[in-house]
Structure formats: C-alpha cells, structure tokens
Design a protein around this motif. Structure first.
Motif, PDB file in Angstrom:
ATOM      1  N   ALA A   1       0.668  -1.402  -0.043  1.00  0.00           N
ATOM      2  CA  ALA A   1       0.030  -0.308   0.209  1.00  0.00           C
ATOM      3  C   ALA A   1       1.355   1.375  -0.585  1.00  0.00           C
ATOM      4  O   ALA A   1       0.615   2.334  -0.676  1.00  0.00           O
ATOM      5  CB  ALA A   1      -0.794   0.311   0.629  1.00  0.00           C
TER       6      ALA A   1
ATOM      7  N   ILE B   1      -3.953   4.781   4.766  1.00  0.00           N
ATOM      8  CA  ILE B   1      -3.500   3.599   5.119  1.00  0.00           C
ATOM      9  C   ILE B   1      -3.433   2.876   6.216  1.00  0.00           C
ATOM     10  O   ILE B   1      -3.869   2.541   6.866  1.00  0.00           O
ATOM     11  CB  ILE B   1      -2.266   3.566   4.115  1.00  0.00           C
TER      12      ILE B   1
ATOM     13  N   HIS C   1      -6.258   2.776   7.406  1.00  0.00           N
ATOM     14  CA  HIS C   1      -7.319   1.280   7.448  1.00  0.00           C
ATOM     15  C   HIS C   1      -6.092  -0.013   7.408  1.00  0.00           C
ATOM     16  O   HIS C   1      -7.214  -0.845   7.440  1.00  0.00           O
ATOM     17  CB  HIS C   1      -7.817   1.435   5.946  1.00  0.00           C
ATOM     18  N   LYS C   2      -5.334   0.031   8.094  1.00  0.00           N
ATOM     19  CA  LYS C   2      -4.512  -0.761   8.379  1.00  0.00           C
ATOM     20  C   LYS C   2      -5.524  -2.439   9.548  1.00  0.00           C
ATOM     21  O   LYS C   2      -5.995  -1.610  10.499  1.00  0.00           O
ATOM     22  CB  LYS C   2      -3.093  -0.813   8.915  1.00  0.00           C
TER      23      LYS C   2
ATOM     24  N   VAL D   1      -3.756  -3.996   4.399  1.00  0.00           N
ATOM     25  CA  VAL D   1      -5.408  -3.132   4.275  1.00  0.00           C
ATOM     26  C   VAL D   1      -5.994  -3.802   3.298  1.00  0.00           C
ATOM     27  O   VAL D   1      -5.094  -4.540   2.306  1.00  0.00           O
ATOM     28  CB  VAL D   1      -4.527  -2.209   4.150  1.00  0.00           C
TER      29      VAL D   1
ATOM     30  N   LEU E   1      -9.752   0.580   1.632  1.00  0.00           N
ATOM     31  CA  LEU E   1      -9.371   1.971   1.676  1.00  0.00           C
ATOM     32  C   LEU E   1      -9.499   3.079  -0.127  1.00  0.00           C
ATOM     33  O   LEU E   1      -9.601   3.514   0.314  1.00  0.00           O
ATOM     34  CB  LEU E   1      -7.603   0.558   1.070  1.00  0.00           C
TER      35      LEU E   1
END
Length: 190
Positions: free
Chosen positions: A138, A160, A163-164, A177, A182
C-alpha cells in the motif's frame, strides 16, 4: 436379513434428516442472526447497489486506485468459481514472465518510484482471490495515488494507517489493508 436392513434404513433416514437438513438449517439460522454481514458474504454496497465483498479481491487498474494482488484465476481476474493458485514454481518460465510483466506495469504507471516492489504486488495469492495487501504494498502505491488525486502523500499514507488491520491475535500474519475498503475511502474523500 430384515432384522438388520430395517434398523439400517431407519438410521440412514434419521441421520440424513439430522445431518443433511436440520443441522444445516440451524447453523444457517444462527449465522443469519448472530453474524448477518458475514453470513451474507460481507457484501459492500454503495448507493443501494452491491459493488463487492470484503472477502474477495477485485481488479483495479486505474492509477488513481490501489491495486490488489494479481489474481491467478482465469479467464477473468478474481473469479471465485475458478479459485486456486497457478501452481507455478519459482523457476517456471511462465511465472517469471508474468512477474516481469507485472513489474513493468507498475514501473510504467509510476516511473519515478525507485522503492523496491513488494512481492505481493507481483505474485498471486494461493487462492487467487486475496482482498488484502501488505502495508508495504500500500505504501509503495501511495505516491502514485497522491499524484493522480492531487493529494499530499502524507494524507494517503494516513489513510492507509487508518484502514490497516493488525495480525490476528497480534501474532498470526502481518499487518494488512483491504484494497476495496481503502479505495472506497479514497472515493469518499471528494
């Protein structure tokens, strides 16, 4: 013979009803109540229309989106009915050619990126349907997406990070992710 055949048939019918009808319906009902989203396939909707699932990867090709792992399914990528790996060893010429072409595609869309290309951007997962990429994959794409969307790279990197997903039980696997989540977050930034 009748004394053996009759109980065997009764047992067969009883077990078929219990194991083949009652148990599956009970488990499906419990799943629908306790885990409704997962039981329905973890579907993602936008404007009332289903656009994907968080469990199955999707093929994104536009440079303004994060790209997921290449899919080993054919003739179309991320085809759940053809799930399975390519079963090509590291010395297989077809795998070597596929990896070279994926590297070339990544370099063509972001020629200024000199960072090492993460392996999950050029090799398919075992199922060919992986919806997630590593954080390294990502972050590798963050510059291209920031440029395409006229955003600061730090904003894309922060997205990023937001949303990990952490490893299961904090030790199984690695941080990752979900590509669809994303990309949807990027679109909602407008």
């Amino acid at each position: 013979m009748k004394s053996i055949l009759r109980p065997a048939c009764v047992l067969f019918v009883a077990l078929t009803l219990i194991c083949g009808v009652l148990y599956p319906y009970a488990i499906t009902g419990i799943g629908q109540v306790a885990f409704a989203n997962q039981a329905e396939g973890s579907l993602v909707s936008r404007n009332g229309q289903t656009i994907g699932s968080t469990l199955i990867g999707q093929a994104f090709s536009s440079p303004k989106y994060f790209w997921g792992r290449p899919s080993a399914t054919s003739p179309m990528p991320n085809n759940a009915t053809a799930s399975g790996g390519a079963n090509q060893g590291p010395l297989n010429p077809a795998l070597i050619d596929a990896v070279k072409s994926r590297i070339a595609a990544l370099k063509a869309v972001d020629p200024s990126n000199a960072a090492p290309i993460p392996v999950d951007l050029v090799t398919a997962s075992a199922s060919g349907l992986d919806p997630e990429i590593s954080l390294a994959a990502a972050y590798y794409q963050a510059g291209r997406i920031a440029h395409e969307r006229q955003l600061p790279v730090e904003k894309v990197r922060n997205m990023i990070d937001a949303h990990k997903k952490l490893p299961y039980l904090n030790f199984l696997g690695e941080p990752r992710v979900n590509v669809l989540a994303l990309n949807l977050a990027l679109d909602q930034r407008r």
